[in-house]
Scaffold this active site. Structure first.
Site, mmCIF file in Angstrom:
data_model
loop_
_atom_site.group_PDB
_atom_site.id
_atom_site.type_symbol
_atom_site.label_atom_id
_atom_site.label_comp_id
_atom_site.label_asym_id
_atom_site.label_seq_id
_atom_site.Cartn_x
_atom_site.Cartn_y
_atom_site.Cartn_z
ATOM 1 N N MET A 118 0.842 -1.193 0.000
ATOM 2 C CA MET A 118 0.000 0.000 0.000
ATOM 3 C C MET A 118 0.879 1.245 0.000
ATOM 4 O O MET A 118 1.780 1.361 0.835
ATOM 5 C CB MET A 118 -0.891 0.020 1.252
ATOM 6 C CG MET A 118 -1.843 -1.155 1.360
ATOM 7 S SD MET A 118 -2.754 -1.143 2.930
ATOM 8 C CE MET A 118 -1.505 -1.828 4.020
ATOM 9 N N GLY A 170 1.330 4.199 4.398
ATOM 10 C CA GLY A 170 2.165 3.367 3.533
ATOM 11 C C GLY A 170 2.681 2.127 4.228
ATOM 12 O O GLY A 170 3.358 2.220 5.232
ATOM 13 N N SER A 171 2.369 0.961 3.721
ATOM 14 C CA SER A 171 2.697 -0.257 4.438
ATOM 15 C C SER A 171 2.414 -1.474 3.561
ATOM 16 O O SER A 171 2.282 -1.355 2.348
ATOM 17 C CB SER A 171 1.887 -0.314 5.736
ATOM 18 O OG SER A 171 0.591 0.218 5.521
ATOM 19 N N ARG A 172 2.243 -2.644 4.210
ATOM 20 C CA ARG A 172 2.082 -3.886 3.457
ATOM 21 C C ARG A 172 1.290 -4.901 4.277
ATOM 22 O O ARG A 172 1.359 -4.910 5.507
ATOM 23 C CB ARG A 172 3.476 -4.415 3.124
ATOM 24 C CG ARG A 172 3.549 -5.833 2.606
ATOM 25 C CD ARG A 172 5.001 -6.140 2.285
ATOM 26 N NE ARG A 172 5.337 -7.544 2.394
ATOM 27 C CZ ARG A 172 6.576 -8.018 2.359
ATOM 28 N NH1 ARG A 172 7.593 -7.180 2.221
ATOM 29 N NH2 ARG A 172 6.805 -9.310 2.463
#
Length: 215
Positions: free
Chosen positions: A93, A181-183
């Site tokens: 993301m 922002g990440s995963r």
């Protein structure tokens, strides 16, 4: 497919309120450059913390995406709970994605584990083991175990968990979010295969990313 309604996550209101109020104060004082800066920050906060409604597909043997973003990996990896090799779908993301995470299947939360760690770019391989993360184990109606891992990224510094062990989640139900922002990694149980492609853009609660293998 457009959402019928787009709300704001509860975590977003303090940031939206602060930046919006600051914009009004600076505008009242005639400090227009600062007012414009905070107005832009307010708009960005509203965009980042948006939480659109999604139409979740129905049907047996389907798993939907737990996150908005781009599929950056489909590979076998060690499950964070069992240690067994399982097919893992990694969804990255960026700061413009919707950051609310949703359950891929209906099931009961069996375990939640938090791992403190670093904040390297979530797209890197080592992020799955080195970064701050929160792992969830979910058992579906067929007794199969699914694992979802929220991984904090370079900018993301807070993982939000909205569920507890023992909670029953519906397919597509919200269970948390990650800021800025990440995963998310989704580990499939035996008998399921990927139904999405590498590089595909997916949407949480809406896009099918895995399905039961046909016998």
């Amino acid at each position: 497919m457009r959402p019928a309604h787009c709300g704001i996550t509860p975590e977003g209101w303090p940031c939206i309120g602060l930046t919006g109020f600051s914009a009004l104060v600076f505008a009242a004082l005639g400090w227009w450059p600062l007012a414009l800066v905070f107005l832009v920050l307010c708009w960005f906060s509203m965009h980042f913390f948006r939480d659109p409604e999604r139409v979740t597909p129905r049907g047996e043997g389907l798993a939907i995406s737990p996150a908005d973003g781009k599929i950056i990996r489909i590979e076998e990896k060690a499950d964070p709970f069992s240690g067994e090799k399982r097919l893992c779908i990694s969804i990255f993301m960026n700061v413009f994605s919707v950051h609310v995470n949703r359950s891929p299947v209906a099931g009961t939360v069996e375990d939640i584990r938090y791992f403190p760690g670093a904040f390297v770019n979530a797209a890197f391989d080592k992020a799955a083991t080195d970064n701050e993360r929160c792992a969830y184990s979910l058992r579906d109606a067929d007794g199969k175990l699914w694992s979802m891992v929220q991984i904090a990224g370079l900018v993301a510094r807070r993982i939000v968990c909205r569920t507890d062990v023992g909670d029953a989640l519906e397919r597509g139900q919200r269970y948390g979010m990650i800021r800025f922002g990440s995963r998310v990694d989704l580990y499939l149980p035996e008998g399921y295969v990927a139904a999405a492609q590498l590089g595909q853009q997916v949407f949480a609660g809406q896009c099918v990313v895995a399905r039961a293998r046909q016998s």
